[in-house]
Design an enzyme around this catalytic site. Structure first.
Site, PDB file in Angstrom:
ATOM      1  N   HIS A  34     -11.463 -23.189  12.745  1.00  5.14           N
ATOM      2  CA  HIS A  34     -10.744 -23.429  13.866  1.00  5.14           C
ATOM      3  C   HIS A  34     -10.869 -25.076  13.973  1.00  5.14           C
ATOM      4  O   HIS A  34     -11.973 -25.590  14.198  1.00  5.14           O
ATOM      5  CB  HIS A  34     -11.236 -22.906  14.913  1.00  5.14           C
ATOM      6  CG  HIS A  34     -10.616 -22.951  16.332  1.00  5.14           C
ATOM      7  ND1 HIS A  34      -9.568 -22.232  16.532  1.00  5.14           N
ATOM      8  CD2 HIS A  34     -10.837 -23.612  17.225  1.00  5.14           C
ATOM      9  CE1 HIS A  34      -9.102 -22.429  17.868  1.00  5.14           C
ATOM     10  NE2 HIS A  34     -10.029 -23.338  18.339  1.00  5.14           N
ATOM     11  N   HIS A  67      -5.748 -25.987  16.631  1.00  5.94           N
ATOM     12  CA  HIS A  67      -5.582 -25.638  18.097  1.00  5.94           C
ATOM     13  C   HIS A  67      -5.277 -26.844  18.853  1.00  5.94           C
ATOM     14  O   HIS A  67      -6.454 -27.877  19.080  1.00  5.94           O
ATOM     15  CB  HIS A  67      -6.943 -24.840  18.777  1.00  5.94           C
ATOM     16  CG  HIS A  67      -6.786 -24.688  20.129  1.00  5.94           C
ATOM     17  ND1 HIS A  67      -8.101 -24.320  20.736  1.00  5.94           N
ATOM     18  CD2 HIS A  67      -5.911 -24.769  21.182  1.00  5.94           C
ATOM     19  CE1 HIS A  67      -7.978 -23.976  22.137  1.00  5.94           C
ATOM     20  NE2 HIS A  67      -6.640 -24.430  22.274  1.00  5.94           N
ATOM     21  N   MET A 138      -8.003 -18.591  26.148  1.00  2.00           N
ATOM     22  CA  MET A 138      -9.264 -19.429  26.339  1.00  2.00           C
ATOM     23  C   MET A 138     -10.004 -18.728  27.199  1.00  2.00           C
ATOM     24  O   MET A 138      -9.841 -18.269  28.321  1.00  2.00           O
ATOM     25  CB  MET A 138      -8.860 -20.661  27.021  1.00  2.00           C
ATOM     26  CG  MET A 138      -7.962 -21.678  26.048  1.00  2.00           C
ATOM     27  SD  MET A 138      -8.829 -22.249  24.657  1.00  2.00           S
ATOM     28  CE  MET A 138     -10.319 -22.802  25.023  1.00  2.00           C
ATOM     29  N   PHE A 144     -14.425 -28.557  25.842  1.00  2.00           N
ATOM     30  CA  PHE A 144     -15.796 -28.894  25.573  1.00  2.00           C
ATOM     31  C   PHE A 144     -16.446 -27.472  24.901  1.00  2.00           C
ATOM     32  O   PHE A 144     -16.027 -26.543  25.264  1.00  2.00           O
ATOM     33  CB  PHE A 144     -16.668 -29.453  26.620  1.00  2.00           C
ATOM     34  CG  PHE A 144     -16.049 -30.656  27.058  1.00  2.00           C
ATOM     35  CD1 PHE A 144     -16.584 -31.935  26.802  1.00  2.00           C
ATOM     36  CD2 PHE A 144     -15.462 -30.363  28.387  1.00  2.00           C
ATOM     37  CE1 PHE A 144     -15.952 -32.961  27.323  1.00  2.00           C
ATOM     38  CE2 PHE A 144     -14.856 -31.587  29.203  1.00  2.00           C
ATOM     39  CZ  PHE A 144     -15.218 -32.768  28.569  1.00  2.00           C
ATOM     40  N   GLY A 146     -19.694 -25.282  24.107  1.00  2.00           N
ATOM     41  CA  GLY A 146     -20.942 -24.780  24.806  1.00  2.00           C
ATOM     42  C   GLY A 146     -20.839 -24.537  26.287  1.00  2.00           C
ATOM     43  O   GLY A 146     -21.962 -24.495  26.905  1.00  2.00           O
ATOM     44  N   ASP A 176     -11.294 -17.773  22.623  1.00  2.00           N
ATOM     45  CA  ASP A 176     -11.975 -18.992  22.532  1.00  2.00           C
ATOM     46  C   ASP A 176     -12.706 -19.432  23.536  1.00  2.00           C
ATOM     47  O   ASP A 176     -12.069 -19.824  24.703  1.00  2.00           O
ATOM     48  CB  ASP A 176     -10.737 -19.985  21.860  1.00  2.00           C
ATOM     49  CG  ASP A 176     -11.274 -21.595  21.389  1.00  2.00           C
ATOM     50  OD1 ASP A 176     -12.389 -21.583  21.487  1.00  2.00           O
ATOM     51  OD2 ASP A 176     -10.472 -22.186  21.217  1.00  2.00           O
ATOM     52  N   GLY A 177     -14.154 -19.686  23.447  1.00  2.00           N
ATOM     53  CA  GLY A 177     -14.905 -20.164  24.218  1.00  2.00           C
ATOM     54  C   GLY A 177     -15.909 -19.475  24.695  1.00  2.00           C
ATOM     55  O   GLY A 177     -15.724 -18.060  25.170  1.00  2.00           O
TER      56      GLY A 177
HETATM   57  C1  DX5 Z   1     -12.959 -25.658  23.544  1.00  2.00           C
HETATM   58  C2  DX5 Z   1     -12.393 -25.345  22.238  1.00  2.00           C
HETATM   59  C3  DX5 Z   1     -13.238 -24.282  21.616  1.00  2.00           C
HETATM   60  C4  DX5 Z   1     -14.674 -24.616  21.612  1.00  2.00           C
HETATM   61  C5  DX5 Z   1     -15.345 -23.417  21.556  1.00  2.00           C
HETATM   62  O1  DX5 Z   1     -11.866 -26.326  24.281  1.00  2.00           O
HETATM   63  O2  DX5 Z   1     -11.027 -25.027  22.121  1.00  2.00           O
HETATM   64  O3  DX5 Z   1     -12.459 -24.020  20.490  1.00  2.00           O
HETATM   65  O4  DX5 Z   1     -14.982 -25.250  20.059  1.00  2.00           O
HETATM   66  O5  DX5 Z   1     -17.035 -23.968  21.740  1.00  2.00           O
HETATM   67  P1  DX5 Z   1     -17.842 -22.729  21.955  1.00  2.00           P
HETATM   68  O6  DX5 Z   1     -17.915 -21.430  20.824  1.00  2.00           O
HETATM   69  O7  DX5 Z   1     -19.026 -23.381  21.845  1.00  2.00           O
HETATM   70  O8  DX5 Z   1     -17.627 -22.199  23.470  1.00  2.00           O
HETATM   71 ZN    ZN Z   2     -10.175 -24.225  20.164  1.00  2.00          ZN
END
Ligand code: DX5
Ligand code: ZN
Length: 219
Positions: A34, A67, A138, A144, A146, A176-177
């Site tokens: 990703h 993405h 999302m 971000f 984490g 995602d997230g």
């Molecule tokens: C956030 C991104 C995600 C991110 C997820 O805006 O789209 O793809 O990398 O990170 P984690 O799994 O740490 O929440």
């Molecule tokens: Zn993402």
């Protein structure tokens, strides 16, 4: 029985050592990578563009899942195809002429995906459902890695899963997230096909056993 696709996000990798990150993803058996592209405008963070994808493509045959968290996604379709992306997911909130952009992504030879942020209702996608290959929900506010998982996303997964069954749509449901060993089971049970994982994957020293544990936790 369908198999969960785990897509590690290199957003949480060491950007000075992406080659190792790619090897770690390959060794762990994950089929997708990703790629979080951020423009500092649609989201308050900056990451990378097509050169990174081009460089990664030279090192792996894995499926590259881009993405785009950018304000003008239409500008990047051909560039990302040329760099080697397999899927191009843009944000519903960043565009107006969704059907035209989906057509352009397909014409370029990529899978077309749309993502929605947590405050966007899932029914807004109704007219687009038959056209899409991926719907990326999302489960944090994008920008971000984490962050903490937003549980209300599970209802959106269930809605899309039911509509897919009822109508025979082909889209994969991705989340995602905040996906980790604690949150993945509920997402799987709600009906996801793809789990994006950033910090949970890259913060674990033994990534291959971590992925095995994740698969056994949902079986
Ligand atoms: C956030 C991104 C995600 C991110 C997820 O805006 O789209 O793809 O990398 O990170 P984690 O799994 O740490 O929440
Ligand atoms: Zn993402």
């Amino acid at each position: 029985m369908k198999e969960l696709i785990i897509a590690p996000s290199i957003l949480s990798a060491d950007f000075s050592d992406i080659a190792t990150a790619i090897k770690d993803i390959e060794i762990s058996g994950c089929p997708w990578i990703h790629l979080d592209v951020m423009d500092g405008h649609f989201v308050p963070n900056l990451t990378f563009g097509s050169k990174m994808i081009d460089d990664i493509r030279k090192r792996t045959k894995l499926f590259l899942d881009a993405h785009l968290m950018v304000s003008n996604p239409e500008q990047y379709v051909q560039e990302f195809k040329d760099a080697g992306a397999n899927a191009f997911t843009f944000h519903y909130e960043a565009h107006i002429h969704h059907c035209r952009l989906i057509d352009r992504i397909h014409a370029a030879g990529m899978l077309a995906g749309i993502s929605i942020v947590p405050s966007t209702p899932v029914h807004i996608l109704d007219e687009l459902l038959p056209l899409l290959d991926i719907i990326l929900l999302m489960s944090v506010n994008p920008g971000f890695g984490g962050q903490q998982f937003i549980p209300a996303t599970l209802k959106k997964v269930k809605t899309l899963s039911d509509l897919k069954k009822q109508n025979g749509y082909r889209y994969k449901i991705a989340i995602d997230g905040g996906i980790n060993a604690d949150t993945i089971r509920a997402a799987w049970e709600a009906g996801i096909d793809v789990a994006v994982m950033g910090s949970a994957f890259f913060n674990t020293p033994d990534k291959a056993s971590f992925i095995k544990t994740i698969y056994s936790s949902i079986s």
